[in-house]
Design an enzyme around this catalytic site. Structure first.
Site, PDB file in Angstrom:
ATOM      1  N   ARG A  62       0.699  -1.327   0.115  1.00  0.00           N
ATOM      2  CA  ARG A  62       0.216   0.000   0.177  1.00  0.00           C
ATOM      3  C   ARG A  62       1.349   1.474   0.141  1.00  0.00           C
ATOM      4  NH1 ARG A  62      -2.542  -3.828   0.074  1.00  0.00           N
ATOM      5  NH2 ARG A  62      -1.966  -3.955  -2.048  1.00  0.00           N
ATOM      6  N   SER A 107     -10.586  -0.319   2.981  1.00  0.00           N
ATOM      7  CA  SER A 107      -9.895  -0.411   4.390  1.00  0.00           C
ATOM      8  C   SER A 107      -9.409   1.694   4.762  1.00  0.00           C
ATOM      9  CB  SER A 107      -8.804  -0.786   4.568  1.00  0.00           C
ATOM     10  OG  SER A 107      -9.544  -2.453   4.179  1.00  0.00           O
ATOM     11  N   GLU A 126      -4.909   4.531   5.653  1.00  0.00           N
ATOM     12  CA  GLU A 126      -4.102   4.462   4.056  1.00  0.00           C
ATOM     13  C   GLU A 126      -4.749   5.187   3.897  1.00  0.00           C
ATOM     14  OE1 GLU A 126      -5.311   0.248   2.891  1.00  0.00           O
ATOM     15  OE2 GLU A 126      -6.469   1.389   1.344  1.00  0.00           O
TER      16      GLU A 126
END
Ligand SMILES: Cc1cc2nc3c(=O)[nH]c(=O)nc-3n(C[C@H](O)[C@H](O)[C@H](O)COP(=O)(O)OP(=O)(O)OC[C@H]3O[C@@H](n4cnc5c(N)ncnc54)[C@H](O)[C@@H]3O)c2cc1C
Length: 392
Positions: free
Chosen positions: A177, A263, A384
């Site tokens: 990520r 998320s 995130e």
């Protein structure tokens, strides 16, 4: 340049979380040349700027953004005949196919198209919202595939130099990520080049175009196959979409749980030494060398065994953020009294806007989750999404 919009667009309308105030100015280029030209004009103006694709990984403060939003609306997918210079020659991989995709191309439409064509490589990334241009920013990943497995290169307009250049995937520091683009490299992804496999030649023998080998246990179970098996591309896409829908992880106007940024927290990456101080029940996975992120959370400071600032020799493990949240006393559907921000009713990792929430309410909930997990386990969760003007 489309200058100050008559009625200023708000980030509540431009993002999937549905929160955030107005954008002071916005341009919406829809061709590659216009995208480059307008971006250079905005940069030359000295105004603050923000690139926006589908707004599915961006959360902006209620005050909005006092600069120019460059909303990328370019479309187009081209088959590039030659293999990428970064890749082995086509003769080594006769099924290799290289696609050049415009940044504004909706990611999931691209996946659907490749699956329909019998081209494998990104099928497990079905259902991820947003644009293709944003896909390298956090190296999107799901169900055993990451963009980095297929990315050949990007066509990049560099903010610092103002120059346009090709950047090979290997230069982008792709990790879990993350990428150089998320870690400070500023500029515009104009187009993305992908290495895919044209499975049509084997399709006639095998009775259908097949996926890459299934590498995610939950997906293998859903498909009723073993890890490493290959299944028809369309079947794999269908299984991924169904799994994602069950978690509120595909955009669906009829499902309030999907009013989110996906998320909200990444799975924390900690040293093996620190992970041994955690309860045995905490789910954890060894992090492969190729997955090492640039940003390692120095949690050993908490465990008193010394810092681990990105040392590649230190064995690292990835922890389940969802498990940590649930076991710090925050359950699905949780919300603070009077708040319209809630934990998704299907997935503890997603923070959702139940209707009319403010960005402040989302940030407040995020801070509570972080504080609970830190006080219970000594682990610092990292958001995130890209947060603009927000402290979460
Ligand atoms: C329901 C849901 C499920 C999700 N599931 C997943 C998942 O499984 N896996 C996963 O990895 N992510 C997931 N996400 C997060 C998100 O979809 C991805 O990060 C996606 O790539 C963001 O694309 P976007 O166009 O919406 O980005 P935006 O939110 O518009 O932008 C994100 C960042 O990229 C920058 N950016 C956008 N376009 C460009 C460009 N052309 N050039 C340079 N920078 C650019 C922006 O400035 C910003 O910093 C999910 C989100 C939602 C809402």
């Amino acid at each position: 340049m489309t200058s100050p919009a008559a009625s200023a667009p708000t980030f509540a309308d431009l993002t999937t979380m549905g929160v955030g105030g107005p954008a002071a100015r916005m341009v919406s280029p829809a061709t590659e040349q216009d995208l480059v030209d307008q971006t250079l004009i905005v940069w030359a103006s000295g105004d603050e700027w923000l690139l926006l694709g589908g707004g599915s990984n961006t959360i902006v403060a209620d005050e909005g953004f006092d600069g120019t939003v460059i909303r990328v609306l370019t479309r187009g997918v081209d088959v590039v005949s030659a293999s990428s210079p970064a890749s082995p020659s086509p003769s080594d991989h006769p099924d290799r196919l290289v696609l050049r995709v415009q940044a504004g191309e909706p990611w999931d439409e691209l996946v659907a198209y490749t699956v329909a064509q019998g081209w494998s490589g990104i099928e497990a990334l079905s259902g991820i919202p947003g644009s293709t241009g944003a896909s390298p920013v956090q190296n999107i990943g799901a169900y055993g595939q990451e963009l980095g497995n297929s990315l050949a290169a990007i066509d990049f307009l560099d903010y610092d130099s103002g120059e346009r250049r090709r950047m090979e995937a290997g230069e982008l520091e792709l990790g879990y990520r993350t990428s150089a683009l998320k870690q400070g490299l500023r500029g515009l992804v104009i187009a993305v080049e992908l290495n895919l496999h044209d499975t049509q030649s084997e399709a006639s023998v095998l009775g259908g175009a097949l996926s890459r080998p299934v590498s995610y246990p939950q997906l293998a179970t859903a498909l009723g196959v073993q890890l490493g098996d290959r299944v028809p591309l369309a079947q794999l896409r269908g299984a991924v979409l169904a799994l994602r829908a069950g978690k509120g992880m595909v955009l669906d106007p009829n499902d309030a749980d999907t009013r989110s940024a996906g998320s909200f927290f990444t799975n924390p990456i900690v040293s093996l030494a620190f992970s041994r101080t955690l309860p045995d029940a905490v789910p954890r996975w060894p992090l492969g060398e190729q997955e090492l992120p640039d940003r390692v959370i120095p949690l050993d400071e908490y465990a008193g065994v010394g810092p681990i600032p990105g040392e590649r020799s230190v064995p690292l493990v990835k922890l389940s953020a969802a498990w940590l949240i649930e076991h710090s006393g925050i359950s699905r559907g949780f919300r603070l009294p009077g708040s319209r921000a809630a934990i998704s009713s299907k997935h503890t990792l997603a923070l959702t806007n139940t209707g009319g929430a403010t960005a402040d309410e989302i940030a407040q909930l995020a801070r509570l989750v972080e504080a609970r997990v830190q006080s219970e386990f000594g682990v610092i969760l990292q958001p995130e999404p890209v947060l603009v003007g927000l402290d979460a």
